[in-house]
Design an enzyme around this catalytic site. Sequence first.
Site, PDB file in Angstrom:
ATOM      1  N   GLU A   2      24.218  28.473  59.391  1.00 22.68           N
ATOM      2  CA  GLU A   2      22.921  28.991  59.836  1.00 22.68           C
ATOM      3  C   GLU A   2      22.238  29.854  58.775  1.00 22.68           C
ATOM      4  OE1 GLU A   2      21.157  28.163  62.235  1.00 22.68           O
ATOM      5  OE2 GLU A   2      22.462  27.289  63.745  1.00 22.68           O
TER       6      GLU A   2
ATOM      7  N   HIS B  73      13.914  23.055  63.649  1.00 18.15           N
ATOM      8  CA  HIS B  73      15.115  23.725  63.158  1.00 18.15           C
ATOM      9  C   HIS B  73      16.248  22.740  62.920  1.00 18.15           C
ATOM     10  CE1 HIS B  73      18.297  26.758  62.831  1.00 18.15           C
ATOM     11  NE2 HIS B  73      18.982  26.067  63.734  1.00 18.15           N
TER      12      HIS B  73
ATOM     13  N   HIS C 158      19.170  21.737  59.694  1.00 16.20           N
ATOM     14  CA  HIS C 158      20.578  21.314  59.765  1.00 16.20           C
ATOM     15  C   HIS C 158      20.843  19.928  59.189  1.00 16.20           C
ATOM     16  CE1 HIS C 158      22.680  24.517  61.822  1.00 16.20           C
ATOM     17  NE2 HIS C 158      21.701  24.620  62.721  1.00 16.20           N
TER      18      HIS C 158
ATOM     19  N   SER D  52      14.649  26.551  57.825  1.00 12.89           N
ATOM     20  CA  SER D  52      13.631  26.222  58.830  1.00 12.89           C
ATOM     21  C   SER D  52      12.750  27.432  59.141  1.00 12.89           C
ATOM     22  CB  SER D  52      14.285  25.711  60.117  1.00 12.89           C
ATOM     23  OG  SER D  52      15.136  26.701  60.679  1.00 12.89           O
TER      24      SER D  52
END
Length: 440
Positions: free
Chosen positions: A319, A274, A279, A338
Amino acid sequence: MQARGSVQDSTCKQRTTLFFSVRDEVGALDKCLRALKAANVSMTRIESRPSRSADPGYDFFVDIDASDKDLVQRVIEEIKQIKIVQDVRFISSLGSQQLTHAEQEQVPWFPRKMTDLDTFAEKVMEMGEELTSDHPGVNDVEYRQRRLEIVQKAKAYRTGQPLPRIEYTDQEKETWKQVYTRLHEMYPKYACREFLHVFPLLEQNCAYGPDEIPQIEDISRFLKDCTGFTLRPVMGLLTPRDFLNSLAFRVFHSTQYIRHHSDPYYTPEPDCCHELLGHVPLFADPNFAELAQEIGLASLGASEDDIEKLATIFWFTAEFGLCREDEGIRAYGAGLLSSFGELEYALTEAPEKHSFDPSKTALQKYPITQYQPIYFVADSFRDATAKLRDFNATMRRPFQVRYNPYTQSIEVLNSKDKVHHFARSISNEMQLLTSALELI
């Protein structure tokens, strides 16, 4: 130089963090707070979470204003006398001698220097080496032990040290390979152009690929060269305040453990897949980096209500954010980039899509364990940042802050002298800009 973990012997006012665990009994916290009152110290902040040692019970992190080590020790001894307390210890002490008396009265504590982020090391909310009942690896003793080894490295890390390198196992690499390969195939169709621009650079400079899990030390150096962002290892989930505060320094806390091999396409928590696939790429983009830091700066000294709003904005941007491009809507949020299933779902007609408006986004409720029913679409990172700044100006914070990239510290602009000094630096930059324009 004093040993790490010692209380500074100083006559200046300090902010000290104490940790204690209590059994779950009626009036438990009140008994501990009475001990603080008896010692005549002021509590400035308190955080709680389910206890790791007192079961059932709670762990508390309490910030107090303390003047010297004898006073802190007396507070600790007072709390130790309470029978329901199983553990109490000193976590950190941050001197405020650089603040005037007026500042101490008006400005709450928040990290001012990069080293202040060291105080977050043990203040994780959950996960790390501890797993929830729905985690695929909860009954795998070997997996839990492996995670413990990795999070201990994050716990020991301090600012200025080399970031810990992890020797990943063949099984961990295979899990990464499955996730990396499938997502890599989806990115050209679903990811935003900035993400697609950076990803090949990560492959060239940071060993991104299906066969090896990249090391955060290498990634951090690359990001610093691009935008000044750096990575920092973390044991698990931080509180929203601590996590957002770190973004003000252009620091992103990244886990280093990986999801359980039995289900590589599912994780109930952030893991290195993730963080590194979702990110990291956009922290190399200057416009996104500015957006992320703007959220972080707004969180410094913010009220609990405003922290909740800023955390919600982060949720619907960094996010689960979407953006408009000439080819249509694309994804830029890490939770989407992700996640195979939600990345595809978010760009269908099934969920609602609204234009990004911080004043409305900040109030939107959202689920954590299922696909989002609503997404917010930004026209661009620059536009989102401009709207966010307008929103931040409505927050009730009686001071303004800026990040000084030369000293890597936060400056509070709450006096005429500080504002004048800041204005002079802007004037110098404007002269440089004017000179550059004349040469073009």
